[in-house]
Design a protein around this motif. Structure first.
Motif, PDB file in Angstrom:
ATOM      1  N   LEU A 129       9.540   2.182  -2.924  1.00 48.52           N
ATOM      2  CA  LEU A 129      10.501   1.406  -2.147  1.00 48.52           C
ATOM      3  C   LEU A 129       9.780   0.411  -1.238  1.00 48.52           C
ATOM      4  CD1 LEU A 129      13.476   0.987  -1.476  1.00 48.52           C
ATOM      5  CD2 LEU A 129      13.287   2.817   0.227  1.00 48.52           C
ATOM      6  N   VAL A 130       8.611   0.794  -0.752  1.00 49.61           N
ATOM      7  CA  VAL A 130       7.806  -0.105   0.088  1.00 49.61           C
ATOM      8  C   VAL A 130       7.182  -1.206  -0.767  1.00 49.61           C
ATOM      9  CG1 VAL A 130       5.849  -0.243   1.682  1.00 49.61           C
ATOM     10  CG2 VAL A 130       7.329   1.788   1.687  1.00 49.61           C
ATOM     11  N   ALA A 131       6.616  -0.825  -1.903  1.00 44.82           N
ATOM     12  CA  ALA A 131       5.928  -1.791  -2.758  1.00 44.82           C
ATOM     13  C   ALA A 131       6.880  -2.745  -3.461  1.00 44.82           C
ATOM     14  CB  ALA A 131       5.091  -1.039  -3.800  1.00 44.82           C
ATOM     15  N   ALA A 132       8.105  -2.288  -3.744  1.00 48.08           N
ATOM     16  CA  ALA A 132       9.046  -3.093  -4.534  1.00 48.08           C
ATOM     17  C   ALA A 132       9.452  -4.387  -3.846  1.00 48.08           C
ATOM     18  CB  ALA A 132      10.296  -2.270  -4.847  1.00 48.08           C
TER      19      ALA A 132
ATOM     20  N   TYR B 294       7.669  -6.623  -2.805  1.00 48.42           N
ATOM     21  CA  TYR B 294       6.758  -7.714  -3.174  1.00 48.42           C
ATOM     22  C   TYR B 294       6.760  -7.952  -4.681  1.00 48.42           C
ATOM     23  CZ  TYR B 294       5.432  -6.487   1.540  1.00 48.42           C
ATOM     24  OH  TYR B 294       5.478  -6.197   2.889  1.00 48.42           O
ATOM     25  N   VAL B 295       7.728  -7.344  -5.376  1.00 46.89           N
ATOM     26  CA  VAL B 295       7.903  -7.544  -6.814  1.00 46.89           C
ATOM     27  C   VAL B 295       9.207  -8.314  -7.016  1.00 46.89           C
ATOM     28  CG1 VAL B 295       8.243  -6.434  -9.048  1.00 46.89           C
ATOM     29  CG2 VAL B 295       6.701  -5.404  -7.362  1.00 46.89           C
ATOM     30  N   PRO B 296       9.187  -9.449  -7.714  1.00 48.32           N
ATOM     31  CA  PRO B 296      10.409 -10.232  -7.925  1.00 48.32           C
ATOM     32  C   PRO B 296      11.546  -9.393  -8.518  1.00 48.32           C
ATOM     33  CG  PRO B 296       8.495 -11.477  -8.655  1.00 48.32           C
ATOM     34  CD  PRO B 296       8.011 -10.089  -8.339  1.00 48.32           C
ATOM     35  N   GLY B 297      12.654  -9.287  -7.784  1.00 49.54           N
ATOM     36  CA  GLY B 297      13.786  -8.494  -8.246  1.00 49.54           C
ATOM     37  C   GLY B 297      13.604  -6.996  -8.100  1.00 49.54           C
ATOM     38  N   GLY B 298      12.438  -6.573  -7.644  1.00 46.71           N
ATOM     39  CA  GLY B 298      12.137  -5.145  -7.575  1.00 46.71           C
ATOM     40  C   GLY B 298      12.948  -4.402  -6.536  1.00 46.71           C
ATOM     41  N   ARG B 299      13.198  -5.054  -5.414  1.00 44.78           N
ATOM     42  CA  ARG B 299      13.930  -4.398  -4.325  1.00 44.78           C
ATOM     43  C   ARG B 299      15.318  -3.952  -4.779  1.00 44.78           C
ATOM     44  NH1 ARG B 299      16.340  -7.666   0.866  1.00 44.78           N
ATOM     45  NH2 ARG B 299      17.191  -5.885   2.019  1.00 44.78           N
TER      46      ARG B 299
ATOM     47  N   THR C 103       7.339  -3.527   7.446  1.00 47.25           N
ATOM     48  CA  THR C 103       6.130  -4.202   6.954  1.00 47.25           C
ATOM     49  C   THR C 103       6.472  -5.555   6.332  1.00 47.25           C
ATOM     50  OG1 THR C 103       6.315  -2.952   4.879  1.00 47.25           O
ATOM     51  CG2 THR C 103       4.838  -2.073   6.571  1.00 47.25           C
ATOM     52  N   TRP C 104       7.614  -5.625   5.637  1.00 50.48           N
ATOM     53  CA  TRP C 104       8.041  -6.901   5.043  1.00 50.48           C
ATOM     54  C   TRP C 104       8.346  -7.926   6.125  1.00 50.48           C
ATOM     55  CZ3 TRP C 104      12.882  -9.234   5.641  1.00 50.48           C
ATOM     56  CH2 TRP C 104      13.083 -10.379   4.860  1.00 50.48           C
ATOM     57  N   ALA C 105       9.046  -7.513   7.173  1.00 51.75           N
ATOM     58  CA  ALA C 105       9.378  -8.431   8.261  1.00 51.75           C
ATOM     59  C   ALA C 105       8.105  -8.921   8.963  1.00 51.75           C
ATOM     60  CB  ALA C 105      10.311  -7.750   9.260  1.00 51.75           C
TER      61      ALA C 105
END
Length: 209
Positions: free
Chosen positions: A112-115, A117-122, A149-151
Motif C-alpha cells: 500500500l505504501v509502495a503502490a 509510486y506505481v501508475p494506477g497502483g494506488r 510519505t507521499w505528501a
C-alpha cells in the motif's frame, strides 16, 4: 502567463485552497486521472513565499489521500472490484487488478505504501485490499504511512522547484512535476525489468525440468 500566476497566487491565499487540495487528493484514489500530485507540487512551488502554510498543506494532502484510499477500500469491500475482474483479459485495468492481488498476497500492507509510486497502483491496490477484506486496522496504519510519505515527497519536490527557480515559478512547477515523472517512470522501469528477469528465470527452470 505572469497574469495567470498572479491570479493563482491570490487564490492560494484563500483558506479554500486547503479544501480544494483535500478533495483532489481524495478523488485521485478513485479516478487516477485527477492530477493530485501535480496540484500539490504546483501549490507548494507557489507557497515558498509563505502562503499557504507548507506544514498545513502537507497535513491536508496526507489526510485527503488517506480519506480517498479508505473510500476506494470501501468500494472494493462492497464488491466494486468485480468490475476489474470482468475487464478484458488484455486490458490495462485487468492487468493492474491481477498485479495488485499478487502484490497483496506477497507483501501485505507494505504494498500500500509502495503502490503510490506505481501508475494506477494506488487504485488497484486499495480496491483489491477491500475485496480480499484486508483487516481495516492494518490498512489504516499502512495507509497513514503511505499518505504521509507521499505528501512529504510531493512537498519536497515543490520546495525544490520553488527554491531553485524562485524568480521563475513556472519553471519551478515544470521542474518539480518533471522530476516526479522521471522518478515514477524510473521505478516503473525497474519493476518491469525485475518482472522480465523473473519470467526468464522461470522459463529457464521449466526447460531444465
Amino acid at each position: 502567463m505572469e497574469t495567470a500566476l498572479d491570479l493563482l497566487r491570490q487564490t492560494l491565499t484563500s483558506p479554500w485552497v486547503y479544501l480544494l487540495l483535500f478533495g483532489l487528493t481524495a478523488v485521485d484514489a478513485i479516478f487516477p486521472v485527477v492530477p493530485a500530485e501535480a496540484a500539490l507540487i504546483t501549490v507548494t512551488v507557489l507557497a515558498t513565499g509563505g502562503e499557504p502554510n507548507l506544514a498545513l498543506l502537507l497535513v491536508v494532502a496526507a489526510l485527503g489521500a488517506a480519506a480517498g484510499d479508505h473510500l476506494s477500500y470501501a468500494v472494493g469491500r462492497g464488491g466494486g472490484s468485480r468490475k476489474l475482474d470482468h475487464s478484458p483479459v488484455d486490458s490495462r485495468r485487468r492487468a493492474g487488478s491481477e498485479w495488485a492481488r499478487r502484490a497483496v498476497d506477497r507483501r501485505g500492507g507494505m504494498i500500500l505504501v509502495a503502490a503510490r509510486y506505481v501508475p494506477g497502483g494506488r487504485t488497484a491496490v486499495t480496491l483489491t485490499m477491500g475485496a480480499v477484506r484486508y483487516p481495516l486496522r492494518s490498512f489504516l496504519v499502512f495507509d497513514l504511512i503511505g499518505s504521509a510519505t507521499w505528501a512529504c515527497y510531493c512537498v519536497l519536490l515543490g520546495v525544490f522547484g520553488g527554491l531553485a527557480f524562485e524568480r521563475h515559478p513556472l519553471h519551478g512547477i515544470l521542474a518539480g512535476i518533471g522530476l516526479s515523472l522521471a522518478i515514477t517512470l524510473g521505478l516503473e522501469l525497474i519493476r518491469w525489468l525485475r518482472h522480465r528477469a523473473h519470467r526468464h528465470a522461470a522459463r529457464g527452470t521449466d526447460r531444465e525440468c
